[in-house]
Design a protein around this motif. Sequence first.
Motif, PDB file in Angstrom:
ATOM      1  N   ILE A 175       0.846  -1.186   0.000  1.00 38.03           N
ATOM      2  CA  ILE A 175       0.000   0.000   0.000  1.00 38.03           C
ATOM      3  C   ILE A 175       0.883   1.238   0.000  1.00 38.03           C
ATOM      4  CG2 ILE A 175      -1.768   1.280   1.281  1.00 38.03           C
ATOM      5  CD1 ILE A 175      -2.672  -1.403   2.471  1.00 38.03           C
ATOM      6  N   ALA A 176       0.449   2.261  -0.717  1.00 37.24           N
ATOM      7  CA  ALA A 176       1.209   3.513  -0.793  1.00 37.24           C
ATOM      8  C   ALA A 176       0.286   4.689  -0.496  1.00 37.24           C
ATOM      9  CB  ALA A 176       1.828   3.686  -2.179  1.00 37.24           C
ATOM     10  N   ARG A 177       0.841   5.721   0.085  1.00 36.40           N
ATOM     11  CA  ARG A 177       0.100   6.966   0.270  1.00 36.40           C
ATOM     12  C   ARG A 177       0.526   7.967  -0.790  1.00 36.40           C
ATOM     13  NH1 ARG A 177       3.470  10.853   2.527  1.00 36.40           N
ATOM     14  NH2 ARG A 177       5.290  10.062   3.660  1.00 36.40           N
ATOM     15  N   ARG A 178      -0.259   9.001  -0.945  1.00 37.52           N
ATOM     16  CA  ARG A 178       0.117  10.066  -1.857  1.00 37.52           C
ATOM     17  C   ARG A 178       1.221  10.921  -1.214  1.00 37.52           C
ATOM     18  NH1 ARG A 178      -1.072   7.150  -5.025  1.00 37.52           N
ATOM     19  NH2 ARG A 178      -3.220   6.581  -5.506  1.00 37.52           N
ATOM     20  N   PRO A 179       2.186  11.388  -2.002  1.00 31.73           N
ATOM     21  CA  PRO A 179       3.247  12.227  -1.417  1.00 31.73           C
ATOM     22  C   PRO A 179       2.705  13.590  -1.007  1.00 31.73           C
ATOM     23  CG  PRO A 179       3.481  12.107  -3.804  1.00 31.73           C
ATOM     24  CD  PRO A 179       2.391  11.139  -3.437  1.00 31.73           C
ATOM     25  N   GLU A 180       3.261  14.122   0.055  1.00 30.07           N
ATOM     26  CA  GLU A 180       2.914  15.464   0.512  1.00 30.07           C
ATOM     27  C   GLU A 180       3.818  16.484  -0.204  1.00 30.07           C
ATOM     28  OE1 GLU A 180       0.522  16.014   2.552  1.00 30.07           O
ATOM     29  OE2 GLU A 180       0.204  14.121   3.615  1.00 30.07           O
ATOM     30  N   GLN A 181       3.285  17.667  -0.469  1.00 30.14           N
ATOM     31  CA  GLN A 181       4.145  18.723  -0.998  1.00 30.14           C
ATOM     32  C   GLN A 181       5.236  19.072   0.005  1.00 30.14           C
ATOM     33  OE1 GLN A 181       1.795  22.066  -2.262  1.00 30.14           O
ATOM     34  NE2 GLN A 181       1.076  21.015  -4.106  1.00 30.14           N
ATOM     35  N   ASP A 182       4.868  19.002   1.280  1.00 29.86           N
ATOM     36  CA  ASP A 182       5.839  19.174   2.358  1.00 29.86           C
ATOM     37  C   ASP A 182       5.765  17.916   3.220  1.00 29.86           C
ATOM     38  OD1 ASP A 182       7.375  19.795   4.533  1.00 29.86           O
ATOM     39  OD2 ASP A 182       6.338  21.670   5.035  1.00 29.86           O
TER      40      ASP A 182
ATOM     41  N   ALA B  38       4.381   4.740   2.679  1.00 33.87           N
ATOM     42  CA  ALA B  38       5.323   5.595   1.960  1.00 33.87           C
ATOM     43  C   ALA B  38       4.801   5.833   0.552  1.00 33.87           C
ATOM     44  CB  ALA B  38       6.699   4.929   1.900  1.00 33.87           C
ATOM     45  N   PRO B  39       5.163   6.945  -0.082  1.00 32.54           N
ATOM     46  CA  PRO B  39       4.805   7.142  -1.483  1.00 32.54           C
ATOM     47  C   PRO B  39       5.477   6.089  -2.368  1.00 32.54           C
ATOM     48  CG  PRO B  39       5.506   9.211  -0.463  1.00 32.54           C
ATOM     49  CD  PRO B  39       5.866   8.109   0.491  1.00 32.54           C
ATOM     50  N   LEU B  40       4.843   5.777  -3.464  1.00 32.29           N
ATOM     51  CA  LEU B  40       5.361   4.767  -4.382  1.00 32.29           C
ATOM     52  C   LEU B  40       6.769   5.113  -4.855  1.00 32.29           C
ATOM     53  CD1 LEU B  40       5.153   2.353  -6.348  1.00 32.29           C
ATOM     54  CD2 LEU B  40       3.935   3.886  -7.925  1.00 32.29           C
ATOM     55  N   GLY B  41       6.998   6.366  -5.220  1.00 31.43           N
ATOM     56  CA  GLY B  41       8.303   6.749  -5.744  1.00 31.43           C
ATOM     57  C   GLY B  41       9.422   6.512  -4.749  1.00 31.43           C
ATOM     58  N   ARG B  42       9.147   6.768  -3.473  1.00 33.09           N
ATOM     59  CA  ARG B  42      10.177   6.542  -2.459  1.00 33.09           C
ATOM     60  C   ARG B  42      10.492   5.056  -2.343  1.00 33.09           C
ATOM     61  NH1 ARG B  42       8.817   8.443   3.454  1.00 33.09           N
ATOM     62  NH2 ARG B  42       8.776  10.478   2.401  1.00 33.09           N
ATOM     63  N   THR B  43       9.459   4.214  -2.410  1.00 31.62           N
ATOM     64  CA  THR B  43       9.676   2.775  -2.305  1.00 31.62           C
ATOM     65  C   THR B  43      10.517   2.260  -3.464  1.00 31.62           C
ATOM     66  OG1 THR B  43       7.596   2.478  -1.116  1.00 31.62           O
ATOM     67  CG2 THR B  43       8.519   0.540  -2.202  1.00 31.62           C
TER      68      THR B  43
END
Length: 446
Positions: free
Chosen positions: A319-326, A347-352
């Motif tokens: 499962i992934a969350r949406r990234p925060e701008q901050d 964590a956001p997908l990109g970070r994973t």
Amino acid sequence: MADAALRLTTLAEELLGAPLPVRIRAWDGSESGPPDAPTLIIRNRRALRRLLWKPGELGLARAWVAGEIDVKGDLFEALGLLAGLIWERGDDAKDQPHPVLDPRMRAVARGLVQIAGPWPPPAPPAEEIRRRHGALHTKRRDRAAISHHYDVGNDFYELVLGPSMVYSCAYWGDGDGDADRDAGRDTGGHGFTLEDAQRDKLDLICRKLGLKEGDRLLDVGCGWGSMAIHAAREYGVRVTGVTLSREQAAYGRKRVAEEGLTDRIELRVQDYRDVRDGPYDAISSIGMAEHVGSVKYREYADDLYALLKPGGRLLNHQIARRPEQDESKYRIDEFIDAYVFPDGELAPLGRTVATLEEAGFEARDVESIREHYALTLRRWVANLEDHWAEAVRSTSAGRARVWRLYMAASALSFERNKIGVNQILAVKTPESGASGMPARARVWGG
């Protein structure tokens, strides 16, 4: 007190700045709000005192788990109506002052004190995990967190998950039944079931991993053994499954024995960080990495990379969350942390993907199956509601209420693109560069 419902509706609308889209029924029998809307039942004043002492999501959760508030009507509809006002007020809500500093909240709190009285609230429900101290994601702390979530009774999970005993996102066909027709399966007119969709998910993972007779598969976070059984029975592989839940392991071993697969499957109560018998041809990690946490994720990626042979594949279903701008504004969900997944972190997908590649993996495919999880959760909620009395007997009324709220709210979050779920296929590509992957994307197995 006369007409408590009207007074509560007025206070709620003052705080939210919008009409309350649900009806309220208070402990005094009074009702207020749209007559045809789902009804929020407030059974006693203790629920209000919880909100006074713990404004926001955790106070509401405690009242729900304790049975002090409930919903009459469709729970999904009620949560959907309230979501825009409470849980989904957008990024602007994150910039608002803390409730105790918000003038509107202070005014509402004074009104609630007049209705509920200033007395302290009851203790949190027994289902709330005790606050933990010390470093996150030590082996001891992770064992306690996993036990809180999974060791609540296998009978309970049987009622919710159904015969597949798979506690992760299923893989549905278009229109629910198309996958059966495409595969030439006869469903006897009963449509595409949860069990069908879970079987297809397990098979999709096996095909993405390119499993073949004699391969060694490590299933990290093996649950009740469903992936291990499917891979061994259908693909002839040898499987090592690891879990931190003793109840899961005992249940899974019984299933393995009943399937006659004890010569192919070993299920261990073991932390993945303690696995030392690699290399493996493939690793599956299905719905487990959410427990790892950002402070340990690189260690997780490094450990799995080391356990694979060159050319071996990892399927990370997460499962992934949406990234925060901050990203400094990211906050752990209080209800989830206290009642469902202690110390869990999305964590956001990109970070994973980036962390897996930093560990040495080559990311070869990412498939989003967000809508599939919403369908899965709705089926689990239906199972729970259909077997409510049995579920309460098998665990506790509070625990059953936790799971009902958690799964229904999660389904809405997936449907509204607040969170997602992805299958990341990564390869420990050897120095020669020969990945062993099919020439065409999304051609899995053969």
